[in-house]
Motif scaffolding. Structure first.
Motif, PDB file in Angstrom:
ATOM      1  N   ASP A  57       0.820  -1.218   0.000  1.00  0.00           N
ATOM      2  CA  ASP A  57       0.000   0.000   0.000  1.00  0.00           C
ATOM      3  C   ASP A  57       0.854   1.268   0.000  1.00  0.00           C
ATOM      4  O   ASP A  57       0.328   2.372  -0.063  1.00  0.00           O
ATOM      5  N   GLN A  58       2.173   1.086   0.053  1.00  0.00           N
ATOM      6  CA  GLN A  58       3.063   2.248   0.053  1.00  0.00           C
ATOM      7  C   GLN A  58       3.196   2.839  -1.350  1.00  0.00           C
ATOM      8  O   GLN A  58       3.119   2.109  -2.340  1.00  0.00           O
ATOM      9  N   ARG A 105      -1.003  12.295 -12.824  1.00  0.00           N
ATOM     10  CA  ARG A 105       0.419  12.650 -12.814  1.00  0.00           C
ATOM     11  C   ARG A 105       0.854  13.278 -11.479  1.00  0.00           C
ATOM     12  O   ARG A 105       1.323  14.404 -11.407  1.00  0.00           O
ATOM     13  N   THR A 106       0.683  12.475 -10.415  1.00  0.00           N
ATOM     14  CA  THR A 106       1.170  12.903  -9.104  1.00  0.00           C
ATOM     15  C   THR A 106       2.636  12.513  -8.953  1.00  0.00           C
ATOM     16  O   THR A 106       3.301  12.912  -8.015  1.00  0.00           O
ATOM     17  N   GLY A 107       3.125  11.669  -9.862  1.00  0.00           N
ATOM     18  CA  GLY A 107       4.507  11.217  -9.769  1.00  0.00           C
ATOM     19  C   GLY A 107       4.673  10.037  -8.828  1.00  0.00           C
ATOM     20  O   GLY A 107       5.793   9.682  -8.458  1.00  0.00           O
ATOM     21  N   ARG A 108       3.568   9.436  -8.444  1.00  0.00           N
ATOM     22  CA  ARG A 108       3.638   8.281  -7.545  1.00  0.00           C
ATOM     23  C   ARG A 108       2.612   7.227  -7.949  1.00  0.00           C
ATOM     24  O   ARG A 108       1.523   7.576  -8.411  1.00  0.00           O
ATOM     25  N   ILE A 109       2.965   5.974  -7.770  1.00  0.00           N
ATOM     26  CA  ILE A 109       1.977   4.896  -7.880  1.00  0.00           C
ATOM     27  C   ILE A 109       2.187   3.962  -6.690  1.00  0.00           C
ATOM     28  O   ILE A 109       3.247   3.982  -6.064  1.00  0.00           O
ATOM     29  N   SER A 113       0.283  -1.468  -7.433  1.00  0.00           N
ATOM     30  CA  SER A 113       0.019  -1.157  -8.836  1.00  0.00           C
ATOM     31  C   SER A 113       1.217  -1.535  -9.704  1.00  0.00           C
ATOM     32  O   SER A 113       1.064  -2.121 -10.784  1.00  0.00           O
ATOM     33  N   PHE A 114       2.396  -1.193  -9.228  1.00  0.00           N
ATOM     34  CA  PHE A 114       3.619  -1.539  -9.952  1.00  0.00           C
ATOM     35  C   PHE A 114       3.678  -3.052 -10.181  1.00  0.00           C
ATOM     36  O   PHE A 114       3.897  -3.529 -11.297  1.00  0.00           O
ATOM     37  N   LYS A 115       3.447  -3.789  -9.101  1.00  0.00           N
ATOM     38  CA  LYS A 115       3.510  -5.255  -9.206  1.00  0.00           C
ATOM     39  C   LYS A 115       2.427  -5.795 -10.134  1.00  0.00           C
ATOM     40  O   LYS A 115       2.687  -6.685 -10.961  1.00  0.00           O
ATOM     41  N   THR A 116       1.209  -5.265 -10.021  1.00  0.00           N
ATOM     42  CA  THR A 116       0.108  -5.755 -10.858  1.00  0.00           C
ATOM     43  C   THR A 116       0.424  -5.549 -12.338  1.00  0.00           C
ATOM     44  O   THR A 116       0.217  -6.443 -13.163  1.00  0.00           O
ATOM     45  N   GLY A 117       0.948  -4.376 -12.652  1.00  0.00           N
ATOM     46  CA  GLY A 117       1.283  -4.081 -14.047  1.00  0.00           C
ATOM     47  C   GLY A 117       2.364  -5.001 -14.577  1.00  0.00           C
ATOM     48  O   GLY A 117       2.200  -5.635 -15.631  1.00  0.00           O
ATOM     49  N   ILE A 118       3.465  -5.094 -13.846  1.00  0.00           N
ATOM     50  CA  ILE A 118       4.611  -5.883 -14.317  1.00  0.00           C
ATOM     51  C   ILE A 118       4.259  -7.374 -14.378  1.00  0.00           C
ATOM     52  O   ILE A 118       4.525  -8.051 -15.371  1.00  0.00           O
TER      53      ILE A 118
END
Ligand SMILES: [Zn+2]
Length: 323
Positions: A57-58, A105-109, A113-118
């Motif tokens: 969640d970070q 475009r907050t510059g953060r995800i 989300s990163f893991k789900t995408g990759i």
């Protein structure tokens, strides 16, 4: 791997089928452009561990995303020297992740989300992806409640959403999908991985693009000892569609997707899809089905449509987990 469906029932359902393929084909192109089709699950996990991305969640900022992607692509470059251009891949993948998960475009995800995408686009087996993703939202004891499942489905559905395809998969509201899963689990308050996998095997509408992506990938190199009844292609390359109404009636992928039909074959007749060459067991089973279907009427097929995915009751767009 097979998939049975008929083209008859209603235009809407057909649209879901076809948009699942359209979406999956776009994703396949994206996956290759980002070289994620070369990335194994274990290599992805190594990179995530190396960057200590454990708190799902970070938030991750741009620099953290770039650092982790650089680790991923450096390793891919070592394994596939001439196929991977590290700076280009990092840049394209970063942009894709931001387009999918950071529309403001907050510059953060989020790490999740990163893991789900990759992981959704990596090279792993489909069920290994499901297991991995479930584990990310499950509690330490391996259980997942509605809220946790909602987080996972939300981050997953952003992938077709970015391609402009979300409407076909039930919209961006994931509540109906969450409800569908927990109804499938007899309304238990929490589900375990095995139950989630059973539900995913039904290919719920919101997630059907992912198994279809895997079938699209598997079909790319498939060669079937069969002749297309329409364009006469032989052997059939790619997806093969076999009639379950007529013996020895096959259609190739391009004829099927363009909706061409041969004389005497109706759109409402059931077909079975193969992305890999058939086994003798499958041939025998289909033969038996054709025998059964031979004397069935148009009304029967209209009354027993096969959708090939689990529809979830959709509600109006608007509500969103993010809010
Ligand atoms: Zn053809």
């Amino acid at each position: 791997m097979i998939f049975v469906f008929s083209l008859s029932s209603s235009a809407d359902l057909n649209n879901v089928r076809f948009s699942a393929y359209r979406t999956a084909m776009k994703l396949r192109r994206l996956q290759k452009a980002l070289c994620l089709d070369l990335l194994s699950l274990s290599a992805a996990c190594d990179a995530l561990d190396q960057h200590n991305l454990k708190q799902n969640d970070q938030p991750m900022d741009i620099l953290q995303i770039i650092n982790c992607l650089t680790t991923i692509y450096d390793r891919l470059e070592q394994e596939h020297n001439n196929l991977v251009n590290v700076p280009l891949c990092v840049d394209m993948c970063l942009n894709w992740l931001l387009n999918v998960y950071d529309t403001g475009r907050t510059g953060r995800i989020r790490v999740l989300s990163f893991k789900t995408g990759i992981i959704s686009l990596c090279k792993a087996h489909l069920e290994d992806k499901y297991r991995y993703l479930f584990k990310q939202v499950a509690s330490s004891t391996g259980f997942c409640d509605q809220r946790r499942l909602g987080l996972l489905l939300h981050d997953s559905i952003q992938i077709p959403r970015q391609l402009g395809e979300v409407a076909s998969f039930g919209g961006s509201n994931i509540e109906p999908s969450v409800r569908s899963c927990f109804q499938f689990a007899n309304n238990k308050p929490e589900i375990e991985a095995a139950l989630f996998l059973d539900w995913m095997r039904l290919e719920p509408q919101s997630m059907v693009w992912l198994p279809v992506l895997h079938r699209v990938a598997a079909a790319e190199t498939a060669k079937h000892q069969a002749k297309c009844n329409i364009c006469k292609e032989c052997p059939i390359i790619g997806f093969r569609y076999r009639s379950l109404k007529h013996f020895n009636y096959d259609i190739c992928q391009s004829c099927f997707f363009s909706g061409r039909v041969a004389k005497g074959h109706k759109m409402h007749y059931p077909m079975v899809e193969y992305c890999t060459p058939t086994t003798s067991g499958e041939d025998v089973r289909d033969f038996a089905k054709v025998l059964k279907n031979k004397f069935r009427t148009k009304r029967y097929f209209a009354k027993h449509p096969r959708m090939g995915y689990l529809p979830v009751q959709t509600v109006l767009e608007g509500d969103n987990m993010e809010t």
